[in-house]
Design an enzyme around this catalytic site. Structure first.
Site, PDB file in Angstrom:
ATOM      1  N   GLU A 153      38.713  32.825  38.764  1.00 21.49           N
ATOM      2  CA  GLU A 153      39.999  33.381  38.320  1.00 21.49           C
ATOM      3  C   GLU A 153      40.997  32.243  38.435  1.00 21.49           C
ATOM      4  O   GLU A 153      41.403  31.871  39.544  1.00 21.49           O
ATOM      5  CB  GLU A 153      40.421  34.569  39.203  1.00 21.49           C
ATOM      6  CG  GLU A 153      39.404  35.707  39.293  1.00 21.49           C
ATOM      7  CD  GLU A 153      39.234  36.484  37.993  1.00 21.49           C
ATOM      8  OE1 GLU A 153      40.022  36.274  37.056  1.00 21.49           O
ATOM      9  OE2 GLU A 153      38.290  37.291  37.911  1.00 21.49           O
ATOM     10  N   CYS A 194      49.729  33.695  38.525  1.00 25.69           N
ATOM     11  CA  CYS A 194      48.837  33.222  37.451  1.00 25.69           C
ATOM     12  C   CYS A 194      49.152  33.894  36.126  1.00 25.69           C
ATOM     13  O   CYS A 194      49.013  33.290  35.071  1.00 25.69           O
ATOM     14  CB  CYS A 194      47.384  33.484  37.842  1.00 25.69           C
ATOM     15  SG  CYS A 194      47.084  35.210  38.283  1.00 25.69           S
ATOM     16  N   ASN A 251      49.315  32.298  46.681  1.00 29.03           N
ATOM     17  CA  ASN A 251      50.471  33.052  46.167  1.00 29.03           C
ATOM     18  C   ASN A 251      50.465  34.547  46.512  1.00 29.03           C
ATOM     19  O   ASN A 251      51.498  35.110  46.828  1.00 29.03           O
ATOM     20  CB  ASN A 251      50.649  32.812  44.660  1.00 29.03           C
ATOM     21  CG  ASN A 251      49.442  33.204  43.852  1.00 29.03           C
ATOM     22  OD1 ASN A 251      48.320  33.287  44.364  1.00 29.03           O
ATOM     23  ND2 ASN A 251      49.643  33.451  42.584  1.00 29.03           N
ATOM     24  N   GLU A 273      37.018  40.579  37.966  1.00 29.90           N
ATOM     25  CA  GLU A 273      37.211  41.150  39.309  1.00 29.90           C
ATOM     26  C   GLU A 273      37.824  42.527  39.155  1.00 29.90           C
ATOM     27  O   GLU A 273      38.708  42.719  38.325  1.00 29.90           O
ATOM     28  CB  GLU A 273      38.188  40.280  40.122  1.00 29.90           C
ATOM     29  CG  GLU A 273      37.495  39.291  41.002  1.00 29.90           C
ATOM     30  CD  GLU A 273      38.412  38.655  42.038  1.00 29.90           C
ATOM     31  OE1 GLU A 273      39.645  38.856  42.017  1.00 29.90           O
ATOM     32  OE2 GLU A 273      37.882  37.929  42.880  1.00 29.90           O
TER      33      GLU A 273
HETATM   34  P1  NAD Z   1      44.299  25.596  44.519  1.00 34.13           P
HETATM   35  O1  NAD Z   1      43.274  25.493  43.456  1.00 34.13           O
HETATM   36  O2  NAD Z   1      45.015  24.380  44.927  1.00 34.13           O
HETATM   37  O3  NAD Z   1      43.626  26.200  45.845  1.00 34.13           O
HETATM   38  C1  NAD Z   1      42.913  27.425  45.806  1.00 34.13           C
HETATM   39  C2  NAD Z   1      41.926  27.439  46.958  1.00 34.13           C
HETATM   40  O4  NAD Z   1      40.925  26.439  46.740  1.00 34.13           O
HETATM   41  C3  NAD Z   1      42.535  27.124  48.328  1.00 34.13           C
HETATM   42  O5  NAD Z   1      41.949  27.947  49.302  1.00 34.13           O
HETATM   43  C4  NAD Z   1      42.139  25.679  48.537  1.00 34.13           C
HETATM   44  O6  NAD Z   1      42.081  25.303  49.897  1.00 34.13           O
HETATM   45  C5  NAD Z   1      40.753  25.680  47.919  1.00 34.13           C
HETATM   46  N1  NAD Z   1      40.234  24.362  47.558  1.00 34.13           N
HETATM   47  C6  NAD Z   1      40.899  23.251  47.178  1.00 34.13           C
HETATM   48  N2  NAD Z   1      40.028  22.234  46.932  1.00 34.13           N
HETATM   49  C7  NAD Z   1      38.782  22.738  47.147  1.00 34.13           C
HETATM   50  C8  NAD Z   1      37.469  22.197  47.063  1.00 34.13           C
HETATM   51  N3  NAD Z   1      37.252  20.944  46.695  1.00 34.13           N
HETATM   52  N4  NAD Z   1      36.426  22.999  47.371  1.00 34.13           N
HETATM   53  C9  NAD Z   1      36.621  24.280  47.730  1.00 34.13           C
HETATM   54  N5  NAD Z   1      37.850  24.851  47.831  1.00 34.13           N
HETATM   55  C10 NAD Z   1      38.912  24.094  47.539  1.00 34.13           C
HETATM   56  O7  NAD Z   1      45.322  26.740  44.047  1.00 34.13           O
HETATM   57  P2  NAD Z   1      46.666  27.228  44.751  1.00 34.13           P
HETATM   58  O8  NAD Z   1      47.696  26.170  44.620  1.00 34.13           O
HETATM   59  O9  NAD Z   1      46.392  27.807  46.090  1.00 34.13           O
HETATM   60  O10 NAD Z   1      47.041  28.472  43.807  1.00 34.13           O
HETATM   61  C11 NAD Z   1      47.696  28.326  42.585  1.00 34.13           C
HETATM   62  C12 NAD Z   1      46.731  28.328  41.423  1.00 34.13           C
HETATM   63  O11 NAD Z   1      45.897  29.488  41.478  1.00 34.13           O
HETATM   64  C13 NAD Z   1      47.447  28.421  40.087  1.00 34.13           C
HETATM   65  O12 NAD Z   1      46.812  27.590  39.156  1.00 34.13           O
HETATM   66  C14 NAD Z   1      47.304  29.877  39.702  1.00 34.13           C
HETATM   67  O13 NAD Z   1      47.416  30.147  38.323  1.00 34.13           O
HETATM   68  C15 NAD Z   1      45.940  30.179  40.228  1.00 34.13           C
HETATM   69  N6  NAD Z   1      45.776  31.617  40.459  1.00 34.13           N
HETATM   70  C16 NAD Z   1      44.944  32.315  39.636  1.00 34.13           C
HETATM   71  C17 NAD Z   1      44.814  33.695  39.791  1.00 34.13           C
HETATM   72  C18 NAD Z   1      43.936  34.511  38.867  1.00 34.13           C
HETATM   73  O14 NAD Z   1      43.615  35.649  39.235  1.00 34.13           O
HETATM   74  N7  NAD Z   1      43.532  34.004  37.711  1.00 34.13           N
HETATM   75  C19 NAD Z   1      45.517  34.347  40.805  1.00 34.13           C
HETATM   76  C20 NAD Z   1      46.344  33.588  41.633  1.00 34.13           C
HETATM   77  C21 NAD Z   1      46.463  32.224  41.462  1.00 34.13           C
END
Ligand code: NAD
Length: 479
Positions: free
Chosen positions: A247, A281, A149, A453
């Site tokens: 996060e 998020c 995002n 962070e």
């Molecule tokens: P996601 O969890 O689907 O993917 C995040 C990352 O993890 C990607 O790079 C993905 O390729 C990787 N990934 C997926 N499976 C994995 C595995 N088994 N091992 C290692 N890496 C793996 O999330 P998304 O759809 O990209 O982002 C949206 C989510 O992120 C929402 O839930 C949002 O709330 C959260 N988010 C949190 C913050 C925060 O600072 N708290 C900030 C932005 C987004």
């Protein structure tokens, strides 16, 4: 645009020869191709990082500071390229992309400032003749995994603070925003990060995750993404006793009490719910309003949501652009249907066309409905009625998440009551739920993650504290 993997200062083809195509979210045309990294590429990057980490860990603070400041200058110079990628690849509106790039530059300058402040402590020792102190040392090799995002900001934050702390880092960007990750590699490479200290490997998390996280040379994983994936990564890290920061997701309460400045609350609530189509998020996706203001809030907030410009990213004033995946629209549609079938009122929106979901407001939502608890990650604000301030707090805390929150009131006593009792890592009084700065402790509690962070908090997470004593007198021993 055709991009390879960035490993140890070089642009290398993926060992598997696999590639993926990126289709523009601005115009639906091919935007670029990217080599897809696999396990052999991941191993190569970790080995290069391991070899480079020693010298980098001994680099002077001023050397690291100079590289980070050069990176910040390059970000400013290349802001149009960054905005272009954020629009085409991540579906960012022009306003969101400009905000992301400006904020990212600020974060990198903030990280540069931390290089000279890494410090330990001296301790008053009970042992005669002993000088007792601690120092901070870099961990060595860190893996950063980032979401789609805010791909420049969130991937870049991990790079900047990891480099400031003296670690080598391998970034795995989201599989849907690989070009943003590779642009970060270009920027930091040009800024002078030595070969091996930084690698960026796009690819599927399921394929690359274990190869990167499971490698014995990797000492820490800095993950931003969904709670589901975060929990999986935490398990692997626990099994190998690796440090981790998580996060994760949120379903953030945005509370409006009866004495609030209504116009201000509506503006902040609309920003919190709808920026980047709600794919944030910290989105203020659960708006809890005290009953005395409820009807007026619902009507005025709906009126505001209905005026937001929806559609093409080519218009600079578009507020609601496309969601990253079309499948997200179906998922949100199901959550809305479930809420309506249980008595919620659809005030506006609820429909979608392709990737674009209309700004949607749903009133009379209760804790029985799935939409009260589940992250939508779309432009959907739900409004919940609270009987009084205590009820508002109970509703706010009735969630497995605990990332951000906002409370609108002019009553200092109540503001203090909420800031103390909201179960969230971040609380904003009379401000939006979406906020971040370079030096603050960003992070959540409960299912929204662990660790912080930003600023010195990133440095603390990304270094080891080592206790040292120096004995100047001869010691006394019992035998
Ligand atoms: P996601 O969890 O689907 O993917 C995040 C990352 O993890 C990607 O790079 C993905 O390729 C990787 N990934 C997926 N499976 C994995 C595995 N088994 N091992 C290692 N890496 C793996 O999330 P998304 O759809 O990209 O982002 C949206 C989510 O992120 C929402 O839930 C949002 O709330 C959260 N988010 C949190 C913050 C925060 O600072 N708290 C900030 C932005 C987004």
């Amino acid at each position: 645009m055709n991009k390879k993997l960035f490993i140890a200062g070089e642009w290398l083809a993926a060992e598997s020869g696999r590639k993926m195509e990126i289709v523009s979210l601005v115009n639906g045309k091919p935007y670029g191709t990217v080599d897809l990294g696999g396990q052999a590429d991941a191993r190569k990057a970790v080995e290069a990082a391991q070899a480079a980490a020693k010298a980098w860990g001994k680099s002077s603070p001023s050397e690291r500071e100079a590289i980070l400041l050069r990176a910040a200058d390059i970000i400013f110079r290349r802001r149009d390229d960054i905005v272009d990628i954020l629009q085409h690849e991540a579906g960012s509106t022009f306003g969101k992309a400009m905000f992301e790039v400006g904020f990212f530059e600020n974060i990198v300058r903030g990280a540069a400032g931390e290089c000279r402040r890494i410090s330990g402590t001296t301790y008053a020792s009970d042992i005669p003749g002993v000088f007792s102190y601690s120092i901070r040392r870099p961990l060595g090799v860190v893996v950063g995994i980032s979401p789609f995002n805010f791909p420049i900001l969130l991937g870049g934050k991990k790079l900047a603070f990891s480099l400031a702390a003296g670690n080598a880092i391998i970034l795995k960007p989201s599989e849907v925003t690989p070009l943003s990750g590779l642009l970060l590699a270009e920027i930091f490479h040009e800024a002078g990060v030595p070969a091996g200290v930084l690698s960026v490997i796009p690819g599927e998390g399921t394929e690359l995750g274990d190869a990167l996280i499971g490698h014995p040379a990797v000492k820490m994983v800095s993950f931003t993404g969904s709670t589901r994936v975060g929990k999986q990564i935490a398990e692997t890290c626990a099994a190998n006793l690796k440090k981790i920061t998580l996060e994760l997701g949120g379903k953030n309460p945005f509370i409006v009490l009866k004495d609030a400045d209504l116009d201000h609350a509506i503006q902040a609530a609309a920003f919190s719910a709808f920026i980047h189509q709600g794919q944030v998020c910290m989105a203020g996706s659960r708006i809890i309003v005290e009953k005395e203001l409820y009807d007026e809030f619902c009507d005025s907030f709906t009126a505001k949501a209905s005026t937001l410009k929806v559609g093409s990213l080519e218009g600079k004033d578009t507020v609601i652009g496309p969601l990253i995946r079309r499948s997200q629209c179906d998922m949100i549609g199901d959550l809305i249907e479930d809420a309506i079938s249980q008595g919620a009122r659809l005030m506006t929106g609820g429909k979608w066309d392709g990737h674009v979901f209309e700004p949607t407001v749903i009133a009379d939502v209760t804790a029985k409905m799935k939409i009260f608890h589940e992250e939508c990650f779309g432009p959907v604000a739900v409004i919940v009625k609270a009987e009084d301030a205590n009820h508002a707090l109970d509703l706010a805390n009735d969630t497995p998440y605990g990332l951000s929150s906002a409370i609108f009131t002019n009553d200092l006593k109540l503001a203090n009551f909420f800031t103390e009792n909201i179960e969230a890592g971040m609380v904003h009084v009379n401000g939006p739920s979406i906020r971040d700065e370079a030096i603050i402790p960003f992070g959540g509690v409960k299912n929204s993650g662990m660790g912080k962070e930003g600023g010195r908090y990133s440095i603390e997470e990304m270094t080891e504290l080592k206790w040292i004593t120096v004995q100047t007198d001869r010691g006394h021993f019992p035998f």
